[in-house]
Structures are given as C-alpha cells and as structure tokens.
Write a protein that holds these residues in place. Sequence first.
Motif, PDB file in Angstrom:
ATOM      1  N   UNK A  63      65.095  60.485  19.791  1.00 22.23           N
ATOM      2  CA  UNK A  63      66.008  59.831  18.862  1.00 22.23           C
ATOM      3  C   UNK A  63      66.709  58.704  19.601  1.00 22.23           C
ATOM      4  N   UNK A  64      66.656  57.524  18.995  1.00 21.97           N
ATOM      5  CA  UNK A  64      67.319  56.365  19.577  1.00 21.97           C
ATOM      6  C   UNK A  64      68.275  55.774  18.574  1.00 21.97           C
ATOM      7  N   UNK A  65      68.443  54.463  18.634  1.00 23.45           N
ATOM      8  CA  UNK A  65      69.419  53.805  17.760  1.00 23.45           C
ATOM      9  C   UNK A  65      68.773  53.220  16.505  1.00 23.45           C
ATOM     10  N   UNK A  66      67.619  53.765  16.088  1.00 22.46           N
ATOM     11  CA  UNK A  66      66.991  53.298  14.847  1.00 22.46           C
ATOM     12  C   UNK A  66      67.863  53.725  13.666  1.00 22.46           C
ATOM     13  N   UNK A  67      68.093  52.803  12.744  1.00 18.83           N
ATOM     14  CA  UNK A  67      68.832  53.140  11.526  1.00 18.83           C
ATOM     15  C   UNK A  67      68.076  54.261  10.829  1.00 18.83           C
ATOM     16  N   UNK A  68      68.817  55.239  10.333  1.00 14.34           N
ATOM     17  CA  UNK A  68      68.184  56.434   9.759  1.00 14.34           C
ATOM     18  C   UNK A  68      67.247  56.129   8.597  1.00 14.34           C
ATOM     19  N   UNK A 112      65.656  52.142  29.735  1.00  7.97           N
ATOM     20  CA  UNK A 112      64.810  51.086  30.295  1.00  7.97           C
ATOM     21  C   UNK A 112      65.477  50.414  31.486  1.00  7.97           C
ATOM     22  N   UNK A 113      66.707  50.852  31.809  1.00  6.27           N
ATOM     23  CA  UNK A 113      67.415  50.300  32.965  1.00  6.27           C
ATOM     24  C   UNK A 113      68.243  51.416  33.598  1.00  6.27           C
ATOM     25  N   UNK A 114      67.850  51.843  34.789  1.00 11.86           N
ATOM     26  CA  UNK A 114      68.515  52.955  35.474  1.00 11.86           C
ATOM     27  C   UNK A 114      69.978  52.658  35.782  1.00 11.86           C
ATOM     28  N   UNK A 115      70.361  51.394  35.731  1.00  9.68           N
ATOM     29  CA  UNK A 115      71.769  51.052  35.962  1.00  9.68           C
ATOM     30  C   UNK A 115      72.679  51.593  34.861  1.00  9.68           C
ATOM     31  N   UNK A 116      72.088  52.078  33.758  1.00 11.37           N
ATOM     32  CA  UNK A 116      72.870  52.676  32.674  1.00 11.37           C
ATOM     33  C   UNK A 116      73.124  54.166  32.900  1.00 11.37           C
ATOM     34  N   UNK A 117      72.766  54.685  34.069  1.00 12.36           N
ATOM     35  CA  UNK A 117      72.904  56.125  34.307  1.00 12.36           C
ATOM     36  C   UNK A 117      74.336  56.621  34.122  1.00 12.36           C
ATOM     37  N   UNK A 140      63.799  56.625  33.842  1.00 11.39           N
ATOM     38  CA  UNK A 140      63.731  55.189  33.631  1.00 11.39           C
ATOM     39  C   UNK A 140      62.276  54.861  33.283  1.00 11.39           C
ATOM     40  N   UNK A 141      62.075  54.220  32.141  1.00  9.16           N
ATOM     41  CA  UNK A 141      60.726  53.866  31.687  1.00  9.16           C
ATOM     42  C   UNK A 141      60.638  52.356  31.497  1.00  9.16           C
ATOM     43  N   UNK A 142      59.419  51.833  31.462  1.00  8.20           N
ATOM     44  CA  UNK A 142      59.282  50.375  31.355  1.00  8.20           C
ATOM     45  C   UNK A 142      59.691  49.843  29.985  1.00  8.20           C
ATOM     46  N   UNK A 143      59.484  50.637  28.930  1.00  6.89           N
ATOM     47  CA  UNK A 143      59.964  50.239  27.612  1.00  6.89           C
ATOM     48  C   UNK A 143      59.946  51.441  26.688  1.00  6.89           C
ATOM     49  N   UNK A 144      60.695  51.331  25.588  1.00  8.28           N
ATOM     50  CA  UNK A 144      60.748  52.384  24.587  1.00  8.28           C
ATOM     51  C   UNK A 144      59.962  51.926  23.365  1.00  8.28           C
ATOM     52  N   UNK A 145      60.037  52.684  22.291  1.00 12.65           N
ATOM     53  CA  UNK A 145      59.218  52.433  21.099  1.00 12.65           C
ATOM     54  C   UNK A 145      59.422  51.044  20.501  1.00 12.65           C
ATOM     55  N   UNK A 146      60.659  50.527  20.528  1.00 10.96           N
ATOM     56  CA  UNK A 146      60.968  49.239  19.936  1.00 10.96           C
ATOM     57  C   UNK A 146      61.641  48.352  20.968  1.00 10.96           C
ATOM     58  N   UNK A 147      61.357  47.048  20.949  1.00  7.88           N
ATOM     59  CA  UNK A 147      61.858  46.141  21.985  1.00  7.88           C
ATOM     60  C   UNK A 147      63.372  46.184  22.230  1.00  7.88           C
ATOM     61  N   UNK A 152      66.703  56.517  24.507  1.00  6.84           N
ATOM     62  CA  UNK A 152      66.102  57.473  23.588  1.00  6.84           C
ATOM     63  C   UNK A 152      66.337  58.861  24.172  1.00  6.84           C
ATOM     64  N   UNK A 153      66.656  59.815  23.303  1.00  8.98           N
ATOM     65  CA  UNK A 153      67.012  61.162  23.747  1.00  8.98           C
ATOM     66  C   UNK A 153      66.177  62.170  22.979  1.00  8.98           C
ATOM     67  N   UNK A 154      65.606  63.145  23.689  1.00  8.13           N
ATOM     68  CA  UNK A 154      64.992  64.257  22.964  1.00  8.13           C
ATOM     69  C   UNK A 154      65.542  65.567  23.511  1.00  8.13           C
TER      70      UNK A 154
END
Length: 162
Positions: A63-68, A112-117, A140-147, A152-154
């Motif tokens: 789950x990320x910040x996609x509008x429901x 996508x940026x470990x500095x957000x830890x 930390x991943x290179x990108x998530x589902x949407x630019x 994203x949290x599961x």
Amino acid sequence: HHSIAPNEKSLMATRRRKRKATQVRTKRNFEKRHFNYGRWTKGRFSEAVTVTGPAKMVFLAGIGSEHEQTGKIMYPGDFTAQCRYAFRKLKKVLARNGAGMSDVVKQVTYVIDARHQKQAGECRREAYGKAPLPAHTFLNVSQLAWPEMLVEIDVIAMVPLR
C-alpha cells in the motif's frame, strides 16, 4: 565442552526466551509474543514475533499513496505525507478484515531513497501508537509501482479466531 541433557537445554532456552518476550496477549488459546534481543532494536521493531493458537492470517498487498478510488499518487514529492496516507489506507483495509495495528506481526517498508529511513521510522511509530511494533524489514529499491511513489508498505496480521 561439557554435555547438557536435552531437557535441560530446552528448559534453559525457554527461560531465556521468556525473559526476552514482551507484549503477551492471550485470547482463547491464542498468544502473540514480541521479542527483542538487542537493546538497539527496542522501540524500533520486534526482532521476532511468534503466534500460537487459532488465528486468521491477513495478508495486505503493498500500500502506497495511491488514491483509493482513482489510483492517482497523492502528495508527490512529500515522503512524510505519502507515508501517513499509506498508513491511513492500511488501517482501513485491516479494519475491513477485522484487524488493527496491534494485530500486525510483520511489516516490509519499501522506499526509493534510503535517506528517508528516519522519517519512515517516525511515521511508523506514529501509526502504531501504543501497539507493539511488528517484525520489520526496511528496503531501498530502485523504483516502486508508479513513478511518483516514494514509499510502499505491506503487512501481515494475525487475528484470533472468535
């Protein structure tokens, strides 16, 4: 090297585990225990969570910040706002399945940026409130589902059968 009888080893291990366990909760033979072995992990995450007894497992998709409703990414460029929004959605999905934050046993956070830890940790502690923190992996991943997605949290939750 001296030999210890298998029963003694088991008894010693059980005593050690009991000393380290926190947040024991029991409902009709259901027990969830959180373990922290290193001092540095306390207040950050549980190193292990054990669940015994009859329970329903709830697996949430990332789950990320996609509008429901529309799927549009909310709060582009604002990590903390995206994180809070994701946790609000996550809580709703848990509730629809009879669970709450105190039922979560495992969480994976993808950024996508470990500095957000640090921000992710603060957001997570805020979201869990007084609930015990689950076992947690921060990736930390290179990108998530949407630019425009920054986090994203599961989670996996275990709810006692009623």
